[in-house]
Write an enzyme that holds these catalytic residues in place. Structure first.
Site, PDB file in Angstrom:
ATOM      1  N   GLU A  89      -4.625   2.080   2.841  1.00  0.00           N
ATOM      2  CA  GLU A  89      -5.395   2.625   3.954  1.00  0.00           C
ATOM      3  C   GLU A  89      -6.744   1.911   4.010  1.00  0.00           C
ATOM      4  O   GLU A  89      -7.457   1.829   3.000  1.00  0.00           O
ATOM      5  CB  GLU A  89      -5.625   4.124   3.754  1.00  0.00           C
ATOM      6  CG  GLU A  89      -4.363   4.959   3.834  1.00  0.00           C
ATOM      7  CD  GLU A  89      -4.610   6.434   3.566  1.00  0.00           C
ATOM      8  OE1 GLU A  89      -3.975   7.269   4.231  1.00  0.00           O
ATOM      9  OE2 GLU A  89      -5.437   6.763   2.693  1.00  0.00           O
ATOM     10  N   HIS A 111      -7.978   2.184   0.277  1.00  0.00           N
ATOM     11  CA  HIS A 111      -7.282   3.156  -0.564  1.00  0.00           C
ATOM     12  C   HIS A 111      -5.852   2.710  -0.846  1.00  0.00           C
ATOM     13  O   HIS A 111      -4.989   2.738   0.025  1.00  0.00           O
ATOM     14  CB  HIS A 111      -7.276   4.532   0.118  1.00  0.00           C
ATOM     15  CG  HIS A 111      -6.543   5.570  -0.664  1.00  0.00           C
ATOM     16  ND1 HIS A 111      -5.830   6.585  -0.063  1.00  0.00           N
ATOM     17  CD2 HIS A 111      -6.406   5.756  -2.007  1.00  0.00           C
ATOM     18  CE1 HIS A 111      -5.287   7.345  -0.999  1.00  0.00           C
ATOM     19  NE2 HIS A 111      -5.624   6.857  -2.180  1.00  0.00           N
ATOM     20  N   ASN A 170      -3.043  11.708   2.372  1.00  0.00           N
ATOM     21  CA  ASN A 170      -3.341  12.942   1.658  1.00  0.00           C
ATOM     22  C   ASN A 170      -3.531  14.128   2.596  1.00  0.00           C
ATOM     23  O   ASN A 170      -3.320  15.276   2.205  1.00  0.00           O
ATOM     24  CB  ASN A 170      -4.585  12.770   0.774  1.00  0.00           C
ATOM     25  CG  ASN A 170      -4.251  12.110  -0.545  1.00  0.00           C
ATOM     26  OD1 ASN A 170      -3.129  12.189  -1.032  1.00  0.00           O
ATOM     27  ND2 ASN A 170      -5.220  11.434  -1.126  1.00  0.00           N
ATOM     28  N   SER A 191      -9.708   8.341  -2.948  1.00  0.00           N
ATOM     29  CA  SER A 191      -8.556   8.946  -2.274  1.00  0.00           C
ATOM     30  C   SER A 191      -8.952  10.066  -1.333  1.00  0.00           C
ATOM     31  O   SER A 191      -8.127  10.513  -0.536  1.00  0.00           O
ATOM     32  CB  SER A 191      -7.569   9.490  -3.320  1.00  0.00           C
ATOM     33  OG  SER A 191      -8.188  10.483  -4.113  1.00  0.00           O
TER      34      SER A 191
END
Length: 495
Positions: free
Chosen positions: A154, A142, A192, A121
């Protein structure tokens, strides 16, 4: 690689690995699951089959489809049993040394044309692949938790990743029923990284004493359509998850103030107030506890007449809808209403010369169909605020906050939007993928660039310029992507 006959290996049978295995088996891919812990692969398979059985009982899946998925799913006891896989996805602990060691082992087992992918991540794909002999077949893939529910994946390009590997993993993501977005290999990747602004600006608002967590959450839900406010969201994910990610992204960006959190965030982690998982975070989840109200107390007679300090059409319509009269001239007694953009009440009063004691500022950048936010300067007359709150409470919920550049909603929304613009400026992903990722990965009502256009490019830019000027904090410096489009009158999505 024949997509229809693709064999997928998954290393790591925890929540993420099990979720990836479930969607792969449901997609009809031969799926092999390995975990270094004895019996963990079999336990993961049993858990997946139980979830599939539940789907059958809920008429969300047919029995033949369940049986077909079960036939596709196999737990293996050794890493060597993945040797004939076309793609292997790693979903183990977030530790760089552990991941590099695993991929070195896999490289010695797999065919030369097999693809290696990490579900990390946050760790750089380039760092994970650095020790490999053939780094060009390594990329990030991801997924988001829970994988069967979250539709985003992702696909992260490392410094050596080949184009055909990126395309193969993108195709695989679609085959698994996900929406793939291609992302550069940067700290936090897309979601993130982009998700930092919502929480950290909410924390900044509370840190400054502008509003309570409950008030911030209500404003962002009612005024901007977010499913959860930032404090509800942090309590859901847990401070043990969101604070370390926030700190990592901030430090990785060399202390960019746009990504800065607050001492309160760290304090919540250090004191074990992690959120729902511990029964207390920004809210108390003990049985019988009450959620704090975001609504202003109503203890006054509604104002009969007010003076509008600027010609804001929404503010005028709101006053009239609530039965208030608008005075043509100031009688020195009536409340003065204004709708500043980016300014606080103090700056507005100083600039216009209006009486700050009677000034009530109303945020009309946000949707005011459900809730109205009122803001006053220091030394404001309590009776003026109370009477205006009572007036608007006849048709809306009302939240009263302390003085703040950009109220609450303007600040948070503009920071979310600005970080999205910065992602576009640095080429982190395409404009379309930035918006898509933030909608799917974080359940935002709009992507950040879509949010800029909805608020108005010039308005968003003005909020940030004013906030930076009034606070002296480069946290609010506008992205060059945003500035250029504001100055040219273009959409935030214009290339």
């Amino acid at each position: 690689m024949e997509n229809g006959n693709l064999k997928l290996g998954i290393v790591g049978a925890g929540a993420m690995g099990g979720g990836i295995a479930q969607v792969a088996a449901m997609a009809g891919l031969e799926t092999l699951v390995y975990d270094a812990r004895a019996g963990a692969g079999e336990l993961a398979r049993e858990g997946i089959l139980k979830r599939l059985d539940k789907r059958v009982s809920q008429d969300k899946m047919s029995r033949p489809a369940r049986d077909s998925a079960a036939d596709c799913l196999k737990a293996v006891g050794t890493l060597a049993e993945l040797s004939d896989c076309d793609v292997v996805v790693e979903a183990i602990v977030e530790d760089l040394e552990a991941k590099t060691k695993l991929f070195s082992e896999l490289e010695g087992l797999l065919r030369a044309d097999a693809i290696l992918a990490s579900n990390t991540s946050s760790l750089p794909i380039g760092a994970i692949a650095a020790q490999l002999r053939h780094r060009d077949r390594m990329a990030g893939l991801h997924f988001f938790n829970p994988v069967p529910v979250m539709k985003l994946v992702e696909v992260i390009r490392g410094p050596d990743t080949r184009d055909d590997v990126m395309e193969a993993l993108t195709t695989l993501g679609r085959r698994l029923g996900r929406e793939p977005v291609q992302v550069k290999d940067t700290p936090g990747f897309l979601v993130n990284y982009g998700g930092r602004a919502y929480n950290t600006e909410g924390l900044a608002v509370v840190h400054e004493g502008v509003a309570t967590p409950a008030q911030v959450d209500a404003i962002m839900r009612d005024g901007f359509g977010f499913r959860m406010g930032p404090f509800e969201l942090m309590d859901l994910t847990g401070m043990d998850v969101n604070f370390p990610v926030t700190r990592f992204v901030h430090e990785s960006a060399f202390g960019d103030p746009r990504l800065r959190s607050t001492p309160l965030h760290r304090y919540m982690l250090e004191t074990g107030q992690l959120g729902r998982k511990t029964g207390r975070g920004f809210y108390d989840y003990a049985e019988g506890s009450e959620t704090p109200s975001a609504d202003a107390p109503l203890n006054a007679v509604p104002a009969e007449a007010v003076v509008l300090c600027d010609q804001d059409a929404q503010l005028k319509a709101l006053v009239e809808e609530c039965g208030g009269r608008i005075l043509e001239n100031d009688d020195s007694r009536a409340a003065l209403l204004a709708a500043p953009v980016g300014e606080d009440a103090t700056a507005y009063a100083a600039r216009t010369g209006c009486d700050h004691r009677r000034l009530i500022c109303v945020d009309t950048v946000m949707d005011i169909s459900q809730r109205v936010t009122l803001m006053t300067a220091p030394a404001a007359l309590p009776e003026a605020l109370a009477s205006v709150a009572a007036l608007f409470a006849q048709a809306r919920r009302v939240t009263t906050i302390a003085d703040s550049p950009g109220f609450v909603g303007q600040r948070i929304a503009a920071m979310v939007a600005n970080l999205g613009c910065e992602m576009a400026q640095t080429g982190l992903a395409s404009v379309e993928d930035i918006d898509l990722a933030m909608r799917l990965g974080l359940n935002y009502p709009r992507g950040p660039l879509e949010l800029v256009d909805a608020m108005g490019v010039a308005v968003t830019h003005r909020i940030l310029v004013q906030a930076q000027a009034l606070t002296g904090d480069d946290r609010y410096r506008p992205s060059q992507w945003l500035r250029r489009r504001a100055q040219l009158g273009l959409s935030a999505r214009a290339l």
